[in-house]
Design a protein around this motif. Sequence first.
Motif, PDB file in Angstrom:
ATOM      1  N   ALA A   1       0.805  -1.242   0.013  1.00 55.70           N
ATOM      2  CA  ALA A   1      -0.018  -0.126  -0.040  1.00 55.70           C
ATOM      3  C   ALA A   1       0.993   1.364  -0.040  1.00 55.70           C
ATOM      4  N   LEU A   2       1.130   1.781  -0.997  1.00 55.49           N
ATOM      5  CA  LEU A   2       2.050   2.875  -1.203  1.00 55.49           C
ATOM      6  C   LEU A   2       1.916   4.166  -0.588  1.00 55.49           C
ATOM      7  N   THR A   3       2.731   4.906  -0.179  1.00 56.83           N
ATOM      8  CA  THR A   3       2.507   6.351   0.411  1.00 56.83           C
ATOM      9  C   THR A   3       2.260   7.200  -0.855  1.00 56.83           C
ATOM     10  N   THR A   4       1.724   8.509  -0.572  1.00 52.77           N
ATOM     11  CA  THR A   4       1.833   9.441  -1.717  1.00 52.77           C
ATOM     12  C   THR A   4       2.888  10.300  -1.120  1.00 52.77           C
ATOM     13  N   HIS A   5       3.823  10.444  -2.145  1.00 51.12           N
ATOM     14  CA  HIS A   5       5.035  11.397  -1.714  1.00 51.12           C
ATOM     15  C   HIS A   5       4.721  12.660  -1.870  1.00 51.12           C
ATOM     16  N   LEU A   6       5.360  13.486  -0.838  1.00 53.19           N
ATOM     17  CA  LEU A   6       4.812  14.928  -1.021  1.00 53.19           C
ATOM     18  C   LEU A   6       6.058  15.936  -0.722  1.00 53.19           C
ATOM     19  N   HIS A   7       6.122  17.107  -1.215  1.00 52.34           N
ATOM     20  CA  HIS A   7       6.994  18.122  -1.036  1.00 52.34           C
ATOM     21  C   HIS A   7       6.741  18.562   0.489  1.00 52.34           C
TER      22      HIS A   7
ATOM     23  N   THR B   1       7.229   9.742  -5.899  1.00 57.78           N
ATOM     24  CA  THR B   1       6.339   8.501  -5.994  1.00 57.78           C
ATOM     25  C   THR B   1       6.590   7.426  -7.155  1.00 57.78           C
ATOM     26  N   ALA B   2       6.892   8.009  -8.192  1.00 60.87           N
ATOM     27  CA  ALA B   2       7.176   7.213  -9.411  1.00 60.87           C
ATOM     28  C   ALA B   2       8.446   6.294  -9.167  1.00 60.87           C
ATOM     29  N   LYS B   3       9.422   6.972  -8.765  1.00 63.17           N
ATOM     30  CA  LYS B   3      10.847   6.267  -8.282  1.00 63.17           C
ATOM     31  C   LYS B   3      10.547   5.037  -7.205  1.00 63.17           C
ATOM     32  N   HIS B   4       9.674   5.474  -6.131  1.00 59.32           N
ATOM     33  CA  HIS B   4       9.329   4.557  -5.205  1.00 59.32           C
ATOM     34  C   HIS B   4       8.509   3.217  -5.964  1.00 59.32           C
ATOM     35  N   ILE B   5       7.489   3.474  -6.753  1.00 58.87           N
ATOM     36  CA  ILE B   5       6.912   2.475  -7.528  1.00 58.87           C
ATOM     37  C   ILE B   5       8.019   1.469  -7.989  1.00 58.87           C
TER      38      ILE B   5
ATOM     39  N   VAL C   1      11.167   1.069  -7.223  1.00 52.83           N
ATOM     40  CA  VAL C   1      11.928   0.312  -6.320  1.00 52.83           C
ATOM     41  C   VAL C   1      11.000  -1.262  -6.022  1.00 52.83           C
ATOM     42  N   MET C   2       9.652  -0.640  -5.523  1.00 47.21           N
ATOM     43  CA  MET C   2       8.869  -1.752  -5.349  1.00 47.21           C
ATOM     44  C   MET C   2       8.624  -3.037  -6.272  1.00 47.21           C
ATOM     45  N   ILE C   3       8.609  -2.515  -7.644  1.00 45.09           N
ATOM     46  CA  ILE C   3       8.269  -3.581  -8.554  1.00 45.09           C
ATOM     47  C   ILE C   3       9.437  -4.342  -8.928  1.00 45.09           C
ATOM     48  N   GLU C   4      10.757  -3.805  -8.734  1.00 49.93           N
ATOM     49  CA  GLU C   4      12.052  -4.368  -8.861  1.00 49.93           C
ATOM     50  C   GLU C   4      12.185  -5.348  -7.460  1.00 49.93           C
ATOM     51  N   SER C   5      11.600  -4.929  -6.536  1.00 47.50           N
ATOM     52  CA  SER C   5      11.692  -6.065  -5.401  1.00 47.50           C
ATOM     53  C   SER C   5      10.910  -7.316  -5.448  1.00 47.50           C
TER      54      SER C   5
ATOM     55  N   GLY D   1       2.628  -2.312   4.616  1.00 48.27           N
ATOM     56  CA  GLY D   1       3.278  -1.263   4.823  1.00 48.27           C
ATOM     57  C   GLY D   1       4.449  -0.792   5.066  1.00 48.27           C
ATOM     58  N   ILE D   2       5.130  -1.632   6.079  1.00 51.61           N
ATOM     59  CA  ILE D   2       6.400  -1.328   6.441  1.00 51.61           C
ATOM     60  C   ILE D   2       7.587  -1.779   5.247  1.00 51.61           C
ATOM     61  N   GLY D   3       6.875  -2.767   4.472  1.00 49.70           N
ATOM     62  CA  GLY D   3       7.725  -3.243   3.495  1.00 49.70           C
ATOM     63  C   GLY D   3       8.185  -2.091   2.320  1.00 49.70           C
ATOM     64  N   LEU D   4       7.491  -0.978   2.517  1.00 52.21           N
ATOM     65  CA  LEU D   4       7.842   0.078   1.483  1.00 52.21           C
ATOM     66  C   LEU D   4       9.203   0.695   1.858  1.00 52.21           C
ATOM     67  N   ALA D   5       9.844   0.510   3.111  1.00 55.58           N
ATOM     68  CA  ALA D   5      10.930   0.857   3.488  1.00 55.58           C
ATOM     69  C   ALA D   5      12.038  -0.427   3.214  1.00 55.58           C
ATOM     70  N   PHE D   6      11.393  -1.546   3.582  1.00 55.28           N
ATOM     71  CA  PHE D   6      12.378  -2.597   3.477  1.00 55.28           C
ATOM     72  C   PHE D   6      11.742  -3.902   2.553  1.00 55.28           C
ATOM     73  N   PRO D   7      11.821  -3.365   1.137  1.00 60.92           N
ATOM     74  CA  PRO D   7      10.893  -4.325   0.196  1.00 60.92           C
ATOM     75  C   PRO D   7      11.982  -5.805   0.159  1.00 60.92           C
TER      76      PRO D   7
END
Length: 304
Positions: free
Chosen positions: A11-17, A27-31, A33-37, A208-214
């Motif tokens: 469940a991805l976060t919405t990245h903000l400035h 957000t796109a860069k994080h996506i 990373v998650m797909i690559e994991s 959730g926390i897998g967003l940081a530790f994929p």
Amino acid sequence: MKPTWTGVFPALTTHLHEDQTLDLDATAKHIEVMIESGVQGLVMLGSLGENAALEADEKRRVMEMTVDVARGRVPVLSGVSETSTAAACRYARDMERLGADGLMVLPAMVYKSDPSETMIHFRAVADASDLPIICYNNPIAYGVDITPAMFAQLADEEKFVAIKESSGNTCRISDIINLVGDRYMLFTGVDDLALESIMLGAKGWIAGIGLAFPKENQYLWDLAMAGEWEKARELYRWYMPLLHLDVSLKFVQNIKLCIQECGLGAEWVRAPRQPLAGAEREAVLKVIRHGLANRPSIPTLALA
């Protein structure tokens, strides 16, 4: 055709400035990373994605970007978290138009519906588009409980293909299976009950926390799917203090801070949420930094 959604769907976060505007590039860069994991799907704009704090056009911009970035590599789902049934139906139609692969539908926000009203809401959203749906049950957060008996009544709607079970009661998994068999694909939605839920029959994890530790998150899933329970338990014990960060009133701030500490984004949140501060922030940082200092080695083959 009914989708076969299984595996880790973060469940991805919405990245903000810092000024709280959307940071679609981050957000796109994080996506990526998650797909690559190795995740098998993406859930955007859920509770962790701060759905309720975003403007209508912002949510649609996030989803348009996500569909474009994912390029069909994994299914892309959007949370449906509106205050009225009519708004939820409009949103569902817009998601189908934008190319989403499915929806994760919540009860209508603010008003605490009774069981009959809840099921009418879910059926109306299902009628609004042809998209398959994960029904999200989180009575702790939203005050509306979709019981196993209610899911049995909803089973005649083919678009309801899965359940995100976040009641905090792992008995619900067995109760649903006993009532309706394998009618629904069952997802766990509580990070610190993930392994227990998998053992009881969950086929997916909206993490959730897998967003940081994929990598670690995916490896835990893979170990469980392979029946490597001793290795899974060992990894789970290291992971548990971090997983607890998902089960808190400030889980969005906790996880965004964790993402920042892991170099995958920034901690900025949308008001009324505020970034963690003072002793509260230091306590969360202590958990995160202890986890990083003791981060386990993941076998290379597990990442292939």
